[in-house]
Scaffold this motif. Sequence first.
Motif: not given
Length: 228
Positions: A8, A91, A87, A150-151, A10, A161, A146, A112-114
Amino acid sequence: MNNFDSGAVTFIDVLGWKGIWARKNSQSPIEKLKRIVENVNVEIQSIITSLIDRVPELHGLDAKSVSILNISDTIVIITKGDAVATICLHGEISKRILTDGLLSELPMRGATSYGEFSHEDLTFMGPAVDEAAAWHEVTNWVGIILTPSALLKLKTPKESWISYQKVPYKSADIRIGKSLVLNWAAEWSKRGKQADDFREISYLAGPLLPEVGKYYLNALDFLEEVTT
């Protein structure tokens, strides 16, 4: 990709950093931001310990797994590991940072990404970095979202989240029916704060010109909706 890890990423930046130096207070914005990062760094291991029963994917991660960098007005959080674990961890870390920021007159927004990234010291690159960097400024509020990657990994609300349908995106071209956003309101309430406290902080940040007032008012809408 060669030499890339998955995890992750952010990006969180301070809103209204330009001219923030002109505010009259006893501590400089740089000192405040540095203190916020230092404080959350101390808490990382206890955050992991508090989460691990509910997020067993966190097993194997510790405070050394998390890098929190402060570059000018931006905080970058990077953690290698499983999608759900990292993730959710980001958070918990981010809601502390955002709440500390509000209480220090430093309103923030972020994303925030993954995905894949490469990180060494103050240098970081890769798809997850590019995505977090691109999405962290697309909203008109105090809050953290997100990104699509990430979603797709988290799928449903979990831990900090939550689902929120009214994210104030800057562009009408961005339409995400089920956005997952940071529930910083839970941390706000945990600190004994209410909507009226947020109103007062917002008022004191004036003059609330259109380019600034929208951030506070949209965040207030979120705070009131998720705490009622």
